[in-house]
Design an enzyme around this catalytic site. Sequence first.
Site, short mmCIF file in Angstrom:
data_model
loop_
_atom_site.label_atom_id
_atom_site.label_comp_id
_atom_site.label_asym_id
_atom_site.label_seq_id
_atom_site.Cartn_x
_atom_site.Cartn_y
_atom_site.Cartn_z
N VAL A 15 48.88 22.29 53.61
CA VAL A 15 47.74 22.60 54.73
C VAL A 15 48.03 22.46 56.07
CG1 VAL A 15 45.16 22.05 55.30
CG2 VAL A 15 45.91 22.17 52.80
N ASP A 33 53.48 12.94 59.95
CA ASP A 33 53.62 12.71 58.38
C ASP A 33 54.28 11.34 58.45
OD1 ASP A 33 53.21 14.88 55.78
OD2 ASP A 33 54.37 12.74 55.61
N ARG A 38 60.00 13.98 55.10
CA ARG A 38 59.54 15.17 55.40
C ARG A 38 60.06 15.62 56.62
NH1 ARG A 38 58.00 20.03 53.68
NH2 ARG A 38 55.60 20.62 54.40
N THR A 83 43.16 14.68 49.11
CA THR A 83 41.89 14.12 48.53
C THR A 83 42.12 14.11 46.93
OG1 THR A 83 40.70 16.03 49.14
CG2 THR A 83 40.71 13.92 50.37
N THR A 118 39.32 18.36 51.56
CA THR A 118 38.24 18.42 50.64
C THR A 118 37.51 17.26 50.23
OG1 THR A 118 39.11 20.47 49.82
CG2 THR A 118 37.57 19.95 48.51
N CYS A 258 43.71 21.40 43.92
CA CYS A 258 42.30 21.98 44.28
C CYS A 258 41.27 22.20 43.17
CB CYS A 258 42.40 23.25 45.15
SG CYS A 258 43.23 22.98 46.77
N ARG A 329 52.04 18.84 41.65
CA ARG A 329 50.89 18.02 41.66
C ARG A 329 49.92 18.46 40.83
NH1 ARG A 329 49.11 18.09 47.78
NH2 ARG A 329 49.69 20.30 47.45
#
Length: 428
Positions: A15, A33, A38, A83, A118, A258, A329
Amino acid sequence: MTENSTISIIGLGYVGLPLAIHLAKHYTVTGFDINQSRIDELTEGFDRTGEIETSVLRNSTLHLTSDKAELSGHNVHIVTVPTPVDSNNTPDLTPVKMASETVGSFLKKGDIIVYESTVYPGVTEDICGPILAKCSGLECGKDFFLGYSPERINPGDKEHTVDNITKVVAGQTPEVAQTLKSIYGTMNGDKIFLAKNIKTAEAAKVIENAQRDINIAFVNEIAVIFQKLGISVYDVLEAAGTKWNFLNFQPGLVGGHCIGVDPYYLAHCATATGHDPKVILSGRSTNEAMSKAVSNAIHNTILARNPDIQQPRTLILGLTFKEDVPDLRNTKVTDIVHDLKELGHEVDIHDSMADPLEAKQFFDIDLKPSLETAEPYDCVIGAVPHSGYKELTNINIQQIIKANGLIADMKGMWRDRRFDNGYGYWCL
């Protein structure tokens, strides 16, 4: 204020990174981050998510850092951390709370903090706001202001990118909402929907994925029913899809960060109000049970073809949560692996997209480096329809499977093929 906005993005995953890249075309942007590796990779021009090309990264004005001290000079801060849920499927707000503490440590008067993560309605104002106030010593709604603009990133989707989709935006005050409308609008041609308030925007996001989850659950349930009737659900969906208002949802495992997670946020919120979210949790239950239904169906088909087999050697193609992305994930393919091992299978896994180090780190899985095998398999399962697997020829597939073996096609990517006599073919 828009003209003088400088922006920090907290979290540079699927995102945050695309958002930071596109906003950096119009504003001074720093991407933060906590993962130094990363930052190092992105600085070198490598995005392991595959969302941003090397040339775009290297030519961007985006400043990258893992030092939160470099964020204090900005006046708009956008939080894009994950989240997840915990082992009990309860919302785990730890990442968003920690990000709030980080922002709160350098917050100054006049700053705007926008959340894209979210959450269920109320988290931004009732949980994040107080954390920011406590850490900064400032008053929320007076000294600093909140905003919410839910992410709509679809990993691997090169069409519905953040600069092409409509962004929902909400602010703590009408003035903040207008500021955020202007900021986000610069990158997507002003395709902005102003939500009535922050809670409405939070609610809109969480039902988007809950709705998809429920629709997929329906298709998964009929897939199991039609299996027992000897009918392919893909053939049924193809016929039903000729009606103009039939919704095109496909069966399969529901993983990722998600659709397989967000309904639990809505259910948690509903339960807190005293409401029993029967439909939402029923959809989740149906989709969570899909891996075992698939594993049992494949196992029983193998036994029906060869009753004497003791320990089937099975190769699974694909481990990521969806096709053509490297994201592991919340993948549900691991459930298939577990179920088949419990049924006595010897299981190997190959994935042309996944990072072998991540597979080992997260799941203790050693990915096969290639499809070459000294001994053919009893069963090959097409679990994730990566482009490379779709393009395998019949000969490619038959070379790695015994002459009487089973080709199990979970996503129907080979359903129009005709395999040589002797090979079994199973599909939902």
